[in-house]
Design a protein around this motif. Structure first.
Motif, PDB file in Angstrom:
ATOM      1  N   TRP A   1       0.787  -1.228   0.000  1.00  0.00           N
ATOM      2  CA  TRP A   1       0.000   0.000   0.000  1.00  0.00           C
ATOM      3  C   TRP A   1       0.824   1.286   0.000  1.00  0.00           C
ATOM      4  O   TRP A   1       0.488   2.238  -0.683  1.00  0.00           O
TER       5      TRP A   1
ATOM      6  N   ARG B   1      -5.052   3.168   4.382  1.00  0.00           N
ATOM      7  CA  ARG B   1      -3.900   3.257   5.304  1.00  0.00           C
ATOM      8  C   ARG B   1      -4.077   4.379   6.321  1.00  0.00           C
ATOM      9  O   ARG B   1      -3.151   4.777   6.996  1.00  0.00           O
TER      10      ARG B   1
ATOM     11  N   VAL C   1      -6.150  -2.603   8.834  1.00  0.00           N
ATOM     12  CA  VAL C   1      -4.882  -3.328   8.990  1.00  0.00           C
ATOM     13  C   VAL C   1      -5.058  -4.494   9.967  1.00  0.00           C
ATOM     14  O   VAL C   1      -4.668  -5.632   9.695  1.00  0.00           O
TER      15      VAL C   1
ATOM     16  N   TYR D   1       3.094   0.692   9.331  1.00  0.00           N
ATOM     17  CA  TYR D   1       2.358   1.860   8.842  1.00  0.00           C
ATOM     18  C   TYR D   1       2.710   3.122   9.628  1.00  0.00           C
ATOM     19  O   TYR D   1       2.706   4.217   9.090  1.00  0.00           O
TER      20      TYR D   1
ATOM     21  N   TYR E   1       1.537   7.121   8.720  1.00  0.00           N
ATOM     22  CA  TYR E   1       0.099   7.119   8.436  1.00  0.00           C
ATOM     23  C   TYR E   1      -0.707   7.332   9.700  1.00  0.00           C
ATOM     24  O   TYR E   1      -1.743   7.975   9.709  1.00  0.00           O
TER      25      TYR E   1
END
Ligand SMILES: Nc1ccn([C@@H]2O[C@H](COP(=O)(O)OP(=O)(O)OP(=O)(O)O)[C@@H](O)[C@H]2O)c(=O)n1
Ligand SMILES: C/C(=C\CO)CCC[C@H](C)CCC[C@H](C)CCCC(C)C
Length: 405
Positions: free
Chosen positions: A194, A277, A283, A349, A354
């Motif tokens: 991603w 994200r 996730v 992430y 993010y």
């Protein structure tokens, strides 16, 4: 460069580094200081700066300011509570005593004060406090990059599944193990990909560029969508692909593609489009479906001699594996990134900026989600309510209750 509250931003940034360790990401400041009172002045400057940024955020956006080693001064707290009480709390840990010279705070508040302020830009390009105004909508180069990323991940998906087709066809791997490994790794590798969508990693390293773009999710979702069409076409026997059927079905029947595998890619599309994200919910849900459920099957089939009292088709070994791997793949194997070691998807992430999470708090929440998913997975499934539906949907609900969007 913004000139705010008497400090040139660069000087603030440099001064932070002199005074302590400041981690500046696209979502949060994390200022670890030695309690030096000058850092408290800067912390107040930062909080005022964030208020400037905050005024440019849309109603759905919230913010994160992590000040570690800086006592939670009432004035810093009030700045943020006044701004967004419903989404702001403040995360500081006054675990370091104030220097005696400090005139700003007669005494630190009770140690280990831990709340949180979350900042994430769910649907708009995120504005780094030190960057220029929000970037314009997709530039031609962005679209080209996303199209390229889609093509690359599609090719990766085909090659990945083909490699298991090859191993299964040559009987180098059991068909069921092939299916489960494709189940475990397809979704996780999809998530790993991603960040390459509208997010030039190099730019991140150089200038902490924007990490959230709306259109990128649509390009990324094309990958599971194409695989969804592939499964439907071959599941309906409109075309024949023996290798695909061998690598992702239990008994080698084409119609099997229309159940577990199809539900699986539909969940990938849902998570990419809805959570993308920006939110830990997607996730965590995919980590439970791919990592937890997939490993539960592999371990359960092999070591699952002691069955669950309420379900003779499932075992303690399988369910315990579901919990452990769902948790580890979500968050990793430690709980404090200052001292521990985290290597799960949430930390992956957070490295890209993010979202920023209070890891001690997150560990507890992910463990709860993993427990809920494990219980659901351990229940009997029917042909309609497949694990690939029940596990991710229940994980999404539990993660949403725990983390919000
Ligand atoms: N908690 C679990 C989960 C699975 N298993 C073992 O793994 C096998 C398959 O598990 P299941 O979840 O039913 O996988 P499938 O439905 O076959 O595959 P999928 O979830 O991909 O549809 C079970 O029969 C059981 O032997 C187990 O022992 N304990
Ligand atoms: C066997 C499966 C589920 C049964 O429980 C999984 C089926 C997977 C699909 C056939 C292929 C899905 C590919 C992903 C959408 C993209 C993966 C990309 C990555 C780079 C490998």
């Amino acid at each position: 460069m913004l000139q705010k509250s008497g400090f040139k931003i660069s000087s603030v940034k440099c001064l932070f580094f002199k005074l302590g360790r400041a981690v500046l990401t696209t979502e949060s400041f994390e200022l670890s200081t030695n309690g030096d009172s000058r850092a408290l002045i800067l912390a107040l400057a930062v909080s005022k700066l964030f208020l400037e940024v905050e005024s440019s955020l849309s109603p759905t956006q919230t913010m994160t300011l992590l000040l570690r080693g800086v006592p939670a001064l009432p004035s810093v707290r009030s700045n943020f509570y006044l701004v967004r009480p419903h989404v702001c709390s403040i995360s500081t840990s006054s675990d370091l005593p104030l220097s005696s010279s400090s005139s700003l705070s007669p005494k630190p508040l009770r140690p280990a004060l831990r709340d949180r302020i979350f900042y994430r830009a769910p649907y708009a390009s995120l504005r780094h406090p030190f960057s220029s105004p929000p970037t314009p909508r997709a530039a031609p180069g962005d679209v080209l990059q996303d199209a390229g990323a889609t093509a690359a991940v599609l090719a990766g998906a085909y090659a990945f599944v083909f490699s298991f087709e090859y191993l299964a066809r040559r009987k180098l791997i059991q068909q069921n193990l092939s299916r489960k490994l494709v189940h475990v790794f397809s979704g996780l590798l999809f998530m790993v990909s991603w960040p390459i969508f509208r997010y030039p990693f190099a730019l991140y390293l150089i200038s902490l560029q924007d990490s959230t773009s709306t259109e990128a999710r649509y390009f990324a979702s094309l990958v599971p969508l194409v695989n969804c069409l592939r499964l439907v076409i071959h599941g309906l026997s409109l075309a024949s692909d023996e290798g695909l059927i061998k690598s992702v079905t239990r008994e080698g029947k084409p119609e099997e593609l229309l159940r577990g595998p199809l539900y699986y890619v539909l969940v990938l599309i849902l998570c990419a489009l809805v959570f993308w994200r920006e939110s830990p919910v997607g996730v965590i849900s995919l980590a439970m479906m791919c990592g937890g459920d997939g490993v539960a099957d592999i371990i359960g089939r092999r070591f699952g001699s002691i069955k669950l009292p309420y379900n003779q088709h499932k075992s303690w070994a399988g369910s315990i594996s579901m919990f452990i791997f769902g948790f580890l793949i979500s968050i990793g194997c430690a709980s404090n990134h200052h001292r521990g070691y985290i290597n799960g998807m949430l930390y992956y992430y957070s490295i890209f900026g993010y979202f920023q999470l209070d890891w001690a708090w997150t560990v507890r929440k992910v463990a709860l989600v993993s427990l809920v998913a494990t219980v659901v997975e351990s229940l009997s499934t029917t042909d309609v309510i497949d694990d690939n539906i029940s596990v991710p949907l229940v994980s999404m609900a539990a993660a949403f209750v725990s983390f919000g969007y």
